[in-house]
Motif scaffolding. Structure first.
Motif, short mmCIF file in Angstrom:
data_model
loop_
_atom_site.label_atom_id
_atom_site.label_comp_id
_atom_site.label_asym_id
_atom_site.label_seq_id
_atom_site.Cartn_x
_atom_site.Cartn_y
_atom_site.Cartn_z
N THR A 183 0.82 -1.21 0.00
CA THR A 183 0.00 0.00 0.00
C THR A 183 0.86 1.26 0.00
O THR A 183 0.41 2.32 -0.45
N PHE A 184 2.09 1.14 0.49
CA PHE A 184 2.94 2.32 0.69
C PHE A 184 4.12 2.30 -0.29
O PHE A 184 4.85 1.31 -0.39
N ASP A 185 4.30 3.40 -0.99
CA ASP A 185 5.32 3.47 -2.04
C ASP A 185 6.73 3.59 -1.48
O ASP A 185 7.67 3.07 -2.07
N PHE A 186 6.87 4.28 -0.37
CA PHE A 186 8.13 4.25 0.36
C PHE A 186 7.88 4.62 1.81
O PHE A 186 6.85 5.23 2.15
N VAL A 187 8.82 4.21 2.66
CA VAL A 187 8.73 4.42 4.10
C VAL A 187 9.94 5.23 4.52
O VAL A 187 11.08 4.83 4.31
N SER A 188 9.69 6.40 5.11
CA SER A 188 10.75 7.35 5.43
C SER A 188 10.95 7.44 6.94
O SER A 188 10.06 7.86 7.67
N VAL A 189 12.11 7.02 7.41
CA VAL A 189 12.38 6.98 8.85
C VAL A 189 13.18 8.21 9.27
O VAL A 189 14.26 8.48 8.74
N GLN A 190 12.64 8.94 10.25
CA GLN A 190 13.26 10.17 10.73
C GLN A 190 14.37 9.86 11.73
O GLN A 190 14.09 9.45 12.86
#
Length: 371
Positions: free
Chosen positions: A235-242
């Motif tokens: 469902t998610f195109d990319f996952v960005s971790v802060q």
């Protein structure tokens, strides 16, 4: 029959031409910058000139109208300015993905009085309303989930509910099905491979920081992992971790333990790609068991901060960024890209003592040359 088919084909083609609803193609390497608090200014164009290929505009809240009778999207920048800026990108030969953030620190959480389907219908109306054919702007390419906590520890916005998370997940599925991009930007503790714990609360601390800063209880326990576990990583195109979350693991390792950025990123990427268990079963209301959360390199982006960051927020200088990415590649690991908060503070002189030198810091330029 053939005439009827041709008629519908022409209608479909015309619709695509008018509304521009083709799924955007993400670049091979993502260089992402967040606009700050309703920003639409020259710094955004300059950041694109310096290498950004994804701009995440700030920000929307999923709310209701005054009498609570229907959902609305509140906030956001000046959309006429956004349309002109998007046209300017195109006119100057820059191909840019334009997303808009939902939520943010101290922002309200999702109003759960409406269904995901209702929010989706309102999203279609919202995107059509802000479209500007003259500027070839047909609304945003998708949504970036950035719902976080609140400075006020008594605020209800320091907790998620399953209803809220399910609305976010179901809305994401509808967006994805329609061809929009859907991304998420969890602070480090909201998707944390170092623990199996899960919680709806955003008021936890980190063990390594507890002795020094016992009152800093603004961390989560894998709350965004629920969205991946229940609604699928697809469902998610990319996952960005802060990595710039307040008093993050990354900050402790970098400043207290003197571990290099390359080693920090290598450990994080290795744990995410190998997969880690999150135990949802301790809360029977989750409806989930122990689940493996596994994210491939091509869906991972890593978040850094520019000159505004110091103290409890990790700042990494140019030398360490360049060497860190080289370390990752030399050890057969990679990521889809990097992102940073925020475009408004590009070109500022860094506040942190970790700066190479006290000169203007342009993270977009650094990321562009590094990748």
């Amino acid at each position: 029959m053939k005439i009827q088919y041709l008629f519908y084909l022409l209608i479909f083609t015309h619709t695509i031409t008018i509304y521009g609803k083709q799924t955007p193609q993400l670049p091979n390497k993502l260089k992402i910058g967040y606009a700050k608090d309703y920003e639409c200014d020259e710094k955004i164009f300059e950041a694109v000139q310096n290498g950004l290929n994804v701009v995440i505009w700030f920000q929307l809240n999923l709310a209701s109208n005054e009498d609570g009778s229907f959902p609305v999207f509140q906030g956001g920048p000046d959309y006429s300015c956004v349309a002109k800026m998007v046209k300017r990108f195109k006119d100057n030969g820059y191909s840019v993905i334009n997303l808009i953030s939902a939520g943010g620190w101290n922002s309200p959480h999702v109003n759960t009085g409406f269904t995901a389907e209702q929010y989706f219908k309102e999203w279609i109306k919202f995107n059509e309303k802000i479209s500007c054919e003259e500027n070839e702007f047909y609304g945003f390419d998708g949504i970036d989930w950035d719902i976080e906590g609140n400075d006020d520890k008594q605020s209800s916005h320091n907790y998620f509910t399953y209803k809220e998370l399910d609305i976010m997940g179901e809305f994401s599925v509808l967006l994805k099905k329609e061809g929009y991009l859907v991304t998420m930007v969890p602070p480090e503790s909201y998707l944390d491979p170092s623990t199996t714990e899960f919680s709806l609360s955003l008021l936890h601390n980190y063990p390594e920081w507890e002795k020094e800063f016992p009152d800093f209880t603004y961390h989560a326990r894998n709350v965004y992992a629920y969205l991946i576990a229940k609604f699928s990583l697809n469902t998610f195109d990319f996952v960005s971790v802060q990595l710039y979350e307040g008093y993050a693991h990354a900050l402790y390792k970098y400043e207290r333990e003197k571990i290099s950025l390359g080693e920090i990123m290598y450990e994080l990427v290795s744990n995410l790609t190998k997969g880690f268990i999150v135990d949802f079963s301790k809360d029977e209301n989750s409806g989930l068991d122990k689940m493996l959360i596994k994210i491939p390199e091509e869906k991972i982006t890593i978040g850094l901060a520019n000159g505004w960051a110091s103290g409890k927020f990790l700042f990494v200088n140019e030398k360490d960024i360049v060497e860190g990415y080289k370390y990752l590649k030399d050890h057969n690991k990679d990521v889809r890209g990097f992102f940073f908060w925020d475009i408004y503070d590009e070109g500022n002189i860094p506040l942190s003592d970790n700066a190479d030198e006290k000169s203007p810091f342009y993270l977009a330029k650094i990321l562009n040359s590094t990748m």
